[in-house]
Design an enzyme around this catalytic site. Structure first.
Site, mmCIF file in Angstrom:
data_model
loop_
_atom_site.group_PDB
_atom_site.id
_atom_site.type_symbol
_atom_site.label_atom_id
_atom_site.label_comp_id
_atom_site.label_asym_id
_atom_site.label_seq_id
_atom_site.Cartn_x
_atom_site.Cartn_y
_atom_site.Cartn_z
ATOM 1 N N GLU A 85 36.076 43.497 -0.947
ATOM 2 C CA GLU A 85 36.851 43.939 -2.116
ATOM 3 C C GLU A 85 36.649 45.412 -2.459
ATOM 4 O O GLU A 85 36.298 45.757 -3.596
ATOM 5 C CB GLU A 85 36.528 43.079 -3.336
ATOM 6 N N GLU A 108 38.330 34.293 0.234
ATOM 7 C CA GLU A 108 37.973 33.695 -1.066
ATOM 8 C C GLU A 108 39.234 33.188 -1.743
ATOM 9 O O GLU A 108 40.278 33.840 -1.689
ATOM 10 C CB GLU A 108 37.316 34.714 -2.008
HETATM 11 C C1 BGP Z 1 35.350 38.129 -6.209
HETATM 12 C C2 BGP Z 1 34.015 38.410 -5.597
HETATM 13 C C3 BGP Z 1 33.064 37.254 -5.604
HETATM 14 C C4 BGP Z 1 33.190 36.313 -6.792
HETATM 15 C C5 BGP Z 1 34.620 36.078 -7.213
HETATM 16 C C6 BGP Z 1 34.766 35.376 -8.545
HETATM 17 O O1 BGP Z 1 35.850 39.291 -6.733
HETATM 18 O O2 BGP Z 1 34.149 38.840 -4.274
HETATM 19 O O3 BGP Z 1 31.783 37.787 -5.439
HETATM 20 O O4 BGP Z 1 32.312 36.584 -7.795
HETATM 21 O O5 BGP Z 1 35.348 37.269 -7.290
HETATM 22 O O6 BGP Z 1 34.570 36.278 -9.606
HETATM 23 P P1 BGP Z 1 33.768 35.930 -10.894
HETATM 24 O O7 BGP Z 1 32.448 35.478 -10.431
HETATM 25 O O8 BGP Z 1 33.701 37.174 -11.681
HETATM 26 O O9 BGP Z 1 34.540 34.877 -11.587
#
Ligand code: BGP
Length: 480
Positions: free
Chosen positions: A165, A373
């Site tokens: 990201e 993801e």
């Molecule tokens: C993405 C990241 C992850 C994860 C996910 C969910 O941006 O790559 O590391 O954390 O988001 O986000 P959050 O945990 O803030 O809900």
């Protein structure tokens, strides 16, 4: 459009799930590991990274659960400061051995390891020494870190992701450390360029050291929809995509800056410094695939020049309605989408948006794609029978997988799917309050409890999806 006779998911489709080191491992100062910038970023409302899900000590037990789930692959990240406690120089044997053992255990269980090299966690010492990603010194250190990984793990790991990201790191201030004396926008584009060169040099080295492996970035992506059919809004949505997505993907794949984004940077004196050889490195580093992290879509409308500038304010507490959207004067400003359901964190649930971005990326870049993801976070508790009824997660993932299948039918070369996350872990924004996993971890932010693992309802659902190679999802695709 729907298909009367939808094609199945490919036979060798990588049914997987994802985690990242600082969110999942814990043991943040154990066996030689030093602090990273995310370890140092404390939010008093939530727990820190010291223990998280304690995967470092329980990885064998966790891999047993992956096996039981039927996972074909597992996406994890490697902690730079565990492998190189000084950011460079001497390798921490205990640190690298942890990853060797993890990979061996995965392979012994027929689970393909998918490794992310950098997931937000720069060694803190490099931040303190020279300002981390704001200095070109980081490029050599990153490439050296990659060399250590390729040498020690290159034979056993086929799929690698360079940086997670990159675009979101510049949007979310706590993932990067900015210098308050330099204009923020200028810094963002400088750091982005430095990171792009580091990514490119890592790929060059990978080609030399791991010729049979595959490598690419993991991009955080949300399509931008125009708020209305006013032509100004249509153009604003295109520009939002250009600044938030295609700036990055064009650099990754075509090796060049988008003309409109570059002109904007020049006119605002925020263009990055390009040194001799940078663009040659970038253009030579075409990835083998694109990894995409998809959670939601966005709505934007045109924002006049004289509107007040504002960065996005995130709803980190799960109190719906508290998100304030990004404003970019002269370009676009965000708004909520009245047609979509929202989570407690105001994330807009949009399965069709995933099909949209998959097709868009396929049309532009013609590369294989893996979803690195995709998932939904919420507040959850164990029932008296030690169960977690996470029907909302099943619905979210099912609806997104249906769109993945439609995208495959549209012609997208999608070769894997990693729901976020395999097991509950520390949320980037919201501690243990926001859970994502197929497996519940028995702890809260304030109470460590026993860290026992419990399979949620979604665990059994995903197991069936994998067993049927996704057929259990496609059968109902006409109901989407
Ligand atoms: C993405 C990241 C992850 C994860 C996910 C969910 O941006 O790559 O590391 O954390 O988001 O986000 P959050 O945990 O803030 O809900």
């Amino acid at each position: 459009m729907r298909y009367k006779k939808p094609k199945a998911f490919p036979d060798n489709f990588l049914w997987a799930a994802a985690t990242s080191a600082y969110q999942f491992e814990g043991a943040y100062l154990e066996d030689g590991k030093t602090m990273s910038i995310v370890d140092a970023n404390i939010n008093e409302n939530y727990t820190n990274t010291s223990i998280t899900s304690d995967h470092y000590h329980r990885f064998k037990e966790d891999i047993k659960l992956m096996k039981e789930l039927g996972m074909k692959a597992y996406r994890f990240s490697i902690s730079w400061s565990r492998v190189l406690p000084n950011g460079r120089g001497e390798v921490n044997e205990k640190g690298i051995n942890f990853y060797k053992e993890l990979v061996k255990e995965l392979k012994d269980n027929d689970i393909e390891p998918l490794a992310t090299i950098y997931h937000f966690d720069l060694p803190l010492c490099l931040q303190e020494e020279y300002g981390g990603w704001s200095s070109r010194e980081v490029i050599d250190d990153f490439v050296y870190y990659c060399e250590v990984l390729f040498k020690n793990l290159g034979e056993d790991i086929k799929y690698w992701f360079t940086i997670n990201e990159q675009s979101n790191m510049f949007l979310l201030p706590y993932l990067m450390v900015f210098n308050s004396e330099i204009p923020l926008e200028k810094q963002k584009y400088e750091m982005n360029h430095i990171m792009m060169v580091a990514h490119a040099k890592a790929i060059k080295l990978f080609r030399e050291m791991v010729p049979s492996g595959k490598i690419g970035p993991a991009i955080g992506i949300s399509p931008n929809y125009p708020k209305s059919c006013k032509p100004e809004d249509i153009q604003a949505a295109k520009e939002a995509d250009d600044f938030r997505t295609y700036l990055f993907t064009d650099l990754y794949v075509h090796g060049c800056y988008r003309e409109n984004v570059w002109r904007y940077m020049e006119e605002n004196n925020i263009e990055p410094t390009i040194e001799d050889g940078d663009m040659e490195s970038i253009v030579a580093a075409k990835p083998d695939f694109l990894g995409i992290n998809y959670y939601q879509s966005r709505v934007v409308e045109y924002a006049p020049e004289d509107i007040e500038n504002r960065d996005v304010i995130l709803n980190t507490d799960g109190k719906s309605g508290t998100t304030s959207f990004e404003v970019n004067p002269g370009l676009y400003k965000g708004d909520s989408n009245p047609f979509l359901e929202k989570t407690e964190w105001d994330w807009e649930v949009d399965p069709i948006g995933l099909r949209v971005v998959l097709n868009e990326l396929n049309d532009r870049y013609h590369l294989p794609i893996i979803i690195t993801e995709n998932g939904i976070g919420g507040i959850e508790n164990l029932t008296e029978e030690n169960k977690v009824n996470d029907e909302y997660r099943i619905n979210y993932l099912k609806s997104h997988l249906k769109q993945c299948n439609l995208a495959i039918n549209d012609g997208v070369n999608l070769f894997g799917y990693c729901p976020w996350s395999f097991m509950d872990l520390l949320s980037t924004t919201s501690g243990f309050r926001k859970r994502y996993g197929f497996v519940y971890v028995n702890r809260t932010d304030k109470d460590l409890k026993d860290l026992k693992r419990y399979k949620k309802d979604s665990f059994y659902w995903y197991k069936e999806v994998i067993e049927t190679n996704g057929q259990s999802v496609i059968e109902n695709s006409e109901k989407v």
